[in-house]
Design a protein around this motif. Structure first.
Motif, PDB file in Angstrom:
ATOM      1  N   ARG A   1      36.037  38.630  45.094  1.00 17.53           N
ATOM      2  CA  ARG A   1      35.407  37.787  44.095  1.00 17.53           C
ATOM      3  C   ARG A   1      36.135  37.891  42.756  1.00 17.53           C
ATOM      4  NH1 ARG A   1      29.411  38.807  41.767  1.00 17.53           N
ATOM      5  NH2 ARG A   1      29.187  36.942  40.484  1.00 17.53           N
ATOM      6  N   ALA A   2      36.586  39.111  42.432  1.00 16.00           N
ATOM      7  CA  ALA A   2      37.342  39.304  41.195  1.00 16.00           C
ATOM      8  C   ALA A   2      38.652  38.525  41.232  1.00 16.00           C
ATOM      9  CB  ALA A   2      37.605  40.791  40.970  1.00 16.00           C
ATOM     10  N   VAL A   3      39.376  38.634  42.356  1.00 19.79           N
ATOM     11  CA  VAL A   3      40.658  37.931  42.489  1.00 19.79           C
ATOM     12  C   VAL A   3      40.458  36.425  42.428  1.00 19.79           C
ATOM     13  CG1 VAL A   3      42.578  37.457  44.068  1.00 19.79           C
ATOM     14  CG2 VAL A   3      41.748  39.796  43.775  1.00 19.79           C
ATOM     15  N   ASP A   4      39.431  35.938  43.114  1.00 16.79           N
ATOM     16  CA  ASP A   4      39.173  34.496  43.141  1.00 16.79           C
ATOM     17  C   ASP A   4      38.879  33.937  41.755  1.00 16.79           C
ATOM     18  OD1 ASP A   4      39.543  34.558  45.845  1.00 16.79           O
ATOM     19  OD2 ASP A   4      37.412  34.536  46.362  1.00 16.79           O
ATOM     20  N   ASN A   5      38.379  34.801  40.853  1.00 21.62           N
ATOM     21  CA  ASN A   5      38.028  34.336  39.508  1.00 21.62           C
ATOM     22  C   ASN A   5      38.995  34.854  38.446  1.00 21.62           C
ATOM     23  OD1 ASN A   5      35.207  32.892  39.618  1.00 21.62           O
ATOM     24  ND2 ASN A   5      35.084  34.620  41.038  1.00 21.62           N
ATOM     25  N   SER A   6      40.184  35.302  38.899  1.00 19.98           N
ATOM     26  CA  SER A   6      41.257  35.736  37.986  1.00 19.98           C
ATOM     27  C   SER A   6      40.861  36.944  37.144  1.00 19.98           C
ATOM     28  CB  SER A   6      41.674  34.583  37.060  1.00 19.98           C
ATOM     29  OG  SER A   6      42.111  33.476  37.808  1.00 19.98           O
ATOM     30  N   LEU A   7      40.003  37.791  37.678  1.00 14.66           N
ATOM     31  CA  LEU A   7      39.625  39.021  36.988  1.00 14.66           C
ATOM     32  C   LEU A   7      40.534  40.160  37.434  1.00 14.66           C
ATOM     33  CD1 LEU A   7      35.734  38.858  37.329  1.00 14.66           C
ATOM     34  CD2 LEU A   7      37.118  38.158  35.374  1.00 14.66           C
ATOM     35  N   THR A   8      40.736  41.129  36.550  1.00  9.52           N
ATOM     36  CA  THR A   8      41.577  42.288  36.854  1.00  9.52           C
ATOM     37  C   THR A   8      40.725  43.545  36.814  1.00  9.52           C
ATOM     38  OG1 THR A   8      43.506  41.220  35.856  1.00  9.52           O
ATOM     39  CG2 THR A   8      43.610  43.605  36.182  1.00  9.52           C
TER      40      THR A   8
ATOM     41  N   ASN B   1      36.730  49.310  34.433  1.00  7.64           N
ATOM     42  CA  ASN B   1      37.048  48.299  33.429  1.00  7.64           C
ATOM     43  C   ASN B   1      37.558  47.027  34.100  1.00  7.64           C
ATOM     44  OD1 ASN B   1      36.510  50.016  31.144  1.00  7.64           O
ATOM     45  ND2 ASN B   1      38.396  51.110  31.657  1.00  7.64           N
ATOM     46  N   ILE B   2      36.921  45.919  33.763  1.00  4.94           N
ATOM     47  CA  ILE B   2      37.282  44.630  34.346  1.00  4.94           C
ATOM     48  C   ILE B   2      37.614  43.666  33.220  1.00  4.94           C
ATOM     49  CG2 ILE B   2      36.497  42.728  35.807  1.00  4.94           C
ATOM     50  CD1 ILE B   2      34.548  44.684  37.106  1.00  4.94           C
ATOM     51  N   SER B   3      38.773  43.076  33.284  1.00  2.00           N
ATOM     52  CA  SER B   3      39.217  42.174  32.228  1.00  2.00           C
ATOM     53  C   SER B   3      39.424  40.777  32.780  1.00  2.00           C
ATOM     54  CB  SER B   3      40.517  42.689  31.605  1.00  2.00           C
ATOM     55  OG  SER B   3      41.531  42.839  32.599  1.00  2.00           O
TER      56      SER B   3
ATOM     57  N   THR C   1      30.871  33.526  29.538  1.00  2.00           N
ATOM     58  CA  THR C   1      30.868  33.248  30.976  1.00  2.00           C
ATOM     59  C   THR C   1      31.679  34.285  31.731  1.00  2.00           C
ATOM     60  OG1 THR C   1      30.621  30.875  30.588  1.00  2.00           O
ATOM     61  CG2 THR C   1      31.443  31.552  32.743  1.00  2.00           C
ATOM     62  N   TYR C   2      32.893  34.549  31.230  1.00  2.00           N
ATOM     63  CA  TYR C   2      33.734  35.546  31.895  1.00  2.00           C
ATOM     64  C   TYR C   2      33.130  36.948  31.785  1.00  2.00           C
ATOM     65  CZ  TYR C   2      37.901  33.083  33.536  1.00  2.00           C
ATOM     66  OH  TYR C   2      38.782  32.310  34.257  1.00  2.00           O
ATOM     67  N   LYS C   3      32.503  37.239  30.628  1.00  2.00           N
ATOM     68  CA  LYS C   3      31.899  38.555  30.465  1.00  2.00           C
ATOM     69  C   LYS C   3      30.784  38.763  31.473  1.00  2.00           C
ATOM     70  CE  LYS C   3      29.617  41.549  27.096  1.00  2.00           C
ATOM     71  NZ  LYS C   3      29.074  41.652  25.721  1.00  2.00           N
ATOM     72  N   ALA C   4      29.932  37.742  31.630  1.00  2.00           N
ATOM     73  CA  ALA C   4      28.835  37.846  32.599  1.00  2.00           C
ATOM     74  C   ALA C   4      29.371  38.002  34.013  1.00  2.00           C
ATOM     75  CB  ALA C   4      27.947  36.605  32.501  1.00  2.00           C
TER      76      ALA C   4
END
Length: 748
Positions: free
Chosen positions: A101-108, A115-117, A135-138
Motif C-alpha cells: 500500500r505504501a509503494v502504491d501510494n509513493s510512500l517511503t 518513519n514514513i515520508s 491527505t498524505y499525512k493521513a
C-alpha cells in the motif's frame, strides 16, 4: 520476532518444518499402545504375585504414564509450533500488504518501519492544494498503524508461543510434563460453568477468580469458550443467573462479576489478532444461538404464555464489557440490527412479572422491569466502547445475514444509520413497555437512543464517550469523516431536524450529535463559509453540505446539552483562527485587518444559527430554560478545550512574541470566552435575553481574542481597539446572517 526488520526478513519455513515433524511424530505414535499391549496387559493377566510383582507393576505403570505424558508434551509442542507458524505467517502477510500500500501510494518506509515520508509536491496544482499534505499525512499514519499492528501481531504470537512451549515442557529435566497449562485451566473453568444453577458459592467464587486472572490470556479464554460451545455458554450462564435471582448474600454481586468477567474473556478469545482465538465457525455458531430461544427458565413451574429469551438477549449485557475486535463484534451487531428491523422480533413476547423477576441478567442496569429486552442497547454500547468497530459498522459495506446468522450476501449498501434513526412505531430501537403484558413500546426508547448517540460519537471521533475528558481527539480519518457527513445529511434534511426537537421521537440523540458537531467545528465553519479556504479541518475533511449543516445547527440550538458543546467548540475554534491570523501578521500584509474580520465572521455565522435555534426553542416552549442552557454551557467546557488543543492551543510556545494574555491557563481562558453565552434567568423574556446574550457573547469573545493575542505584537492600544472592535462587528454581522438564514429557511 521482536522487530520490524525481523518480520520483514523472516519466512518462517523452519517453524513450518519443525511443526510438521512433531505432527508426524504424534500422528504415528505407537509407543503407548505397544507398551500397553505387549507388556502391561500380559503382566496384568499373569499370576505373578508378591512384593516383587507389585514393585514391578508400579514401575511399569509409571513408565506408561511417562509415555502418555511424552505424547501430551509432543502434541502440545506440535500444536504450539503450528499455531505460531500460522499466526506469524499471517503477520508477515499483513506487513506485506501494508508495504504494498505504501509503494502504491509513493510512500517511503524507513528501515525501522517507523518513519514514513511522502513525495514533495511537484505540479503547480499540488503545490497550491491545501489538502495535499493532510491527505498524505493521513495516509502515512494509516500505513504506519498497519505496520505497527503487523509487528505487534508477530510479537504477540512470539510471546504466546514461548509461554505455550514453557507450559508444555515444564521445568523438570527428568520427566515429561503432562498438560496442566492455560488450556487445561480453561477447560476446567468451562466444566465449572456447566454446573449452571448447581454451582455453589465457593465454586462461583473460584470461577470468577480464575476468569479474572486469565481474562487476557488467549490460550485460556479460547479453551474456555471452546469447551462450552457458543450455545452452551449462553445457556449455562443464563441458567446460573436465573437460579441465583432469588438468592441473597454475595450471590447477586458474584453473578454480576461473572457477567463482566465473561465479557472480558470473550473479547480476548474472539480477537483475531490474538493467538490462538476462536474460529469463524464458533462465531457463526454464536450468531445462530443468538437468534434462537435459549432454555434458561425451569420447565414445569411457569404460567402458560411465558417463553424463553433469545440468545442475543442474554449476550447483550455481556458485550458491554471488554475491548472487542471488529471481526467478531460487527457481524453480531449487523445481525442484531437486521433482526431488530423485523417488527417485534425481540419485543413481542408477553413477558410475565414472575419471569422478569428471575431474569435479572437481562435488561438495563436498573433491572429488567425498566426495559432492555432489545439487545440493540447492549450492542450499541459495545460499539461505543470500541470506536474502530463503530466506524466500520456505520461506514463499511454491509453484510446481510439469514435468520440463523449465516451469511446471505456481502458488499451491500450500508443503511444502518438510516435504519436506526427511523421515527415512529417502525423504530428498531423499541423496547418493552410496562403494563399487564410487557410488549413493544411503539417508539424508540431513551436508553437505546443514548446508546446510539454514543456509538455515533465513537464512530466519528475515534474516542469512547466515557473516556477521560483529558483524552485528546485524534485527527479524523476519511472513514470517520464520511460517517460524520452521513450524520449531518440525515439530521439536517427531511424529517431529521424535527425528530430532534424536545418530545420528538429522537430527541435524546441531540446531546451526542452536539458532541460530534463540536469535534468537527472546522468542517462546520467551512460549510457555512465555503469561500474561506483558510479554515482548517482536523484530519480528513467531511465535505459537509452547507444547507444540511445549517439545519442541524439550528436543531441542536434547541437542546441545552447540544448547544453547550457546540457553543464551546465554536468559540474555541474562532478564537484559535483569530490567534493564528494575529501571530502571522506579516503573512497577510495589507489584508491583515480583513483576515481578522474573516476569522471572526465565519465563527459568528455558526454562532448566529446556533443562537437562533436556541431562541426558537425557548419561544416554542414559552417558558424559561435559561438555567438548563447556562449549566450545559459550563458542563461542556471539555469540547471547547479539546477543539482548542487541536487548533489554536498547539501554537502556544512555538512562536516568539506572544503576550502574557495568551499565557493564561486554557481552562480559565475558554471559560472566560464562553461565559458570554450565559442567559440571565431573571429576565422577563428569556427568549429575547437568550438572543441578545448569544449575539453579545459572540462579539465580546471575538473582541477578547484580538485583545489577548495582540499584546506584545507591536500594535498600539488604539490599533488594538480598532482591530478588536472590527472583529466584534464582523462576528455580529456573521451572527446576523446566520440567524437570518434560520428565520428565512431553516425554520421557515
Amino acid at each position: 520476532m521482536s522487530t520490524y526488520s525481523d518480520l520483514r526478513q523472516e519466512t518462517f519455513k523452519g517453524i513450518d518444518t519443525l511443526a510438521t515433524a512433531f505432527e508426524s511424530l504424534t500422528r504415528d505414535w505407537k509407543l503407548s499402545s505397544d507398551f500397553t499391549g505387549d507388556i502391561l496387559t500380559p503382566l496384568q493377566g499373569s499370576n505373578w504375585r508378591g512384593d516383587a510383582a507389585e514393585r514391578a507393576a508400579a514401575s511399569i505403570t509409571k513408565t506408561r504414564n511417562e509415555l502418555d505424558a511424552a505424547f501430551e508434551e509432543a502434541s502440545a509442542i506440535g500444536k504450539t509450533l503450528r499455531d505460531a507458524h500460522t499466526e506469524l505467517a499471517a503477520a508477515r502477510a499483513d506487513l506485506d500488504a501494508a508495504l504494498k500500500r505504501a509503494v502504491d501510494n509513493s510512500l517511503t518506509v524507513d528501515a525501522d518501519g517507523v518513519n514514513i515520508s511522502w513525495p514533495a509536491p511537484t505540479s503547480e496544482s499540488d503545490k497550491h492544494d491545501p489538502t495535499y499534505t493532510t491527505t498524505y499525512k493521513a495516509l502515512a499514519e494509516s500505513v504506519g498503524q498497519d505496520i505497527a499492528k503487523a509487528v505487534a501481531r508477530a510479537k504477540a504470537a512470539d510471546t504466546a508461543a514461548a509461554a505455550a512451549l514453557g507450559g508444555a515442557t515444564g521445568k523438570s529435566k527428568t520427566a515429561f510434563q503432562p498438560s496442566t497449562g492455560p488450556e487445561e485451566q480453561g477447560k476446567k473453568a468451562a466444566d465449572l460453568l456447566k454446573l449452571a444453577g448447581n454451582l455453589s458459592d465457593a465454586q462461583l467464587d473460584e470461577l470468577n477468580k480464575t476468569l479474572k486472572a486469565n481474562a487476557n490470556n488467549p490460550q485460556f479464554t479460547t479453551a474456555f469458550y471452546q469447551g462450552l460451545g457458543p450455545d452452551g455458554f449462553l445457556k449455562y450462564y443464563g441458567q446460573l443467573a436465573v437460579a441465583s435471582a432469588d438468592q441473597g448474600g454475595r450471590r447477586p454481586q458474584a453473578v454480576a462479576d461473572l457477567q463482566a468477567n465473561l465479557g472480558m474473556a470473550l473479547a480476548t478469545a474472539t480477537d483475531s489478532h490474538n493467538f490462538p482465538h476462536l474460529s469463524d465457525e464458533w462465531e457463526a455458531g454464536l450468531r445462530r444461538a443468538g437468534a434462537t430461544r435459549t432454555e434458561i427458565l425451569p420447565r414445569g413451574d411457569r404460567v402458560s404464555g411465558s417463553v424463553q429469551p433469545y440468545g442475543y438477549q442474554i449476550l447483550a449485557n455481556i458485550l458491554r464489557t471488554g475491548t472487542y475486535d471488529a471481526h467478531f463484534l460487527n457481524p453480531v451487531a449487523e445481525h442484531v440490527t437486521q433482526l431488530s428491523e423485523m417488527p417485534g422480533f425481540f419485543t413481542s413476547t408477553p413477558w410475565l412479572h414472575s419471569d422478569l423477576d428471575r431474569m435479572k441478567l437481562l435488561g438495563y442496569a436498573q433491572g429488567p422491569q425498566a426495559g432492555g429486552f432489545n439487545p440493540m442497547n447492549g450492542v450499541l454500547d459495545a460499539l461505543a466502547h470500541n470506536p474502530p468497530a463503530a466506524t466500520q459498522f456505520f461506514h463499511d459495506r454491509a453484510t446481510s445475514y439469514n435468520l440463523d446468522g449465516s451469511v446471505k450476501a456481502i458488499g451491500q449498501d450500508n443503511t444502518y444509520l438510516k435504519a436506526l434513526t427511523v421515527g415512529g412505531d417502525r423504530s428498531p430501537l423499541q423496547d418493552i413497555s410496562k403494563g399487564n403484558d410487557y410488549l413493544a413500546s411503539g417508539h424508540a426508547e431513551s436508553p437505546e437512543l443514548i446508546a446510539l448517540g454514543h456509538a455515533l460519537e465513537a464512530a466519528t471521533t475515534g474516542r469512547a464517550p466515557d473516556a477521560s475528558p483529558d483524552t485528546p481527539l485524534s485527527p479524523h480519518t476519511p472513514e470517520q469523516a464520511a460517517v460524520m457527513k452521513d450524520v449531518v445529511d440525515r439530521f439536517g434534511s427531511g424529517d431529521g431536524p424535527k425528530l430532534l426537537r424536545k418530545g420528538a421521537d429522537l430527541a435524546d440523540l441531540a446531546p451526542s450529535l452536539g458532541h460530534l458537531t463540536a469535534a468537527y467545528m472546522g468542517d462546520v465553519q467551512g460549510a457555512m463559509s465555503p469561500h474561506d479556504h483558510s479554515l482548517t479541518t482536523y484530519g480528513s475533511k467531511a465535505d459537509l453540505d452547507p444547507g444540511n449543516t445549517a439545519k442541524l445547527l439550528a436543531a441542536l440550538g434547541r437542546n441545552p446539552d447540544a448547544f453547550g458543546a457546540v457553543a464551546q467548540a465554536q468559540q474555541a475554534y474562532t478564537t484559535a483562527r483569530i490567534q493564528d491570523v494575529m501571530l502571522h501578521r506579516d503573512t497577510y500584509g495589507a489584508e491583515f485587518d480583513q483576515a481578522v474580520r474573516n476569522a471572526a465572521h465565519s465563527g459568528g455565522e455558526v454562532g448566529g444559527i446556533l443562537t437562533a435555534g436556541r431562541t426558537a426553542g425557548l419561544v416554542d416552549e414559552m417558558k424559561g430554560e435559561a438555567d438548563a442552557y447556562n449549566k450545559a454551557v459550563d458542563q461542556n467546557g471539555m469540547w471547547g478545550k479539546a477543539v482548542w488543543a487541536m487548533t489554536g492551543g498547539r501554537l502556544l510556545g512555538d512562536l516568539p512574541g506572544i503576550g502574557k494574555g495568551m499565557s493564561l491557563p486554557a481552562n480559565y481562558f475558554i471559560d472566560q470566552l464562553t461565559s458570554g453565552y450565559h442567559v440571565d434567568p431573571n429576565t422577563a423574556d428569556p427568549a429575547t435575553a437568550a438572543d441578545v446574550a448569544g449575539f453579545n457573547g459572540l462579539g465580546s469573545a471575538a473582541k477578547k481574542a484580538v485583545e489577548n493575542v495582540a499584546q506584545g505584537t507591536g500594535l498600539n492600544p488604539q490599533q488594538i481597539e480598532v482591530l478588536s472592535t472590527a472583529a466584534a462587528d464582523a462576528a455580529r454581522d456573521g451572527a446576523t446572517g446566520g440567524a437570518g438564514l434560520v428565520t428565512r429557511a431553516v425554520n421557515g
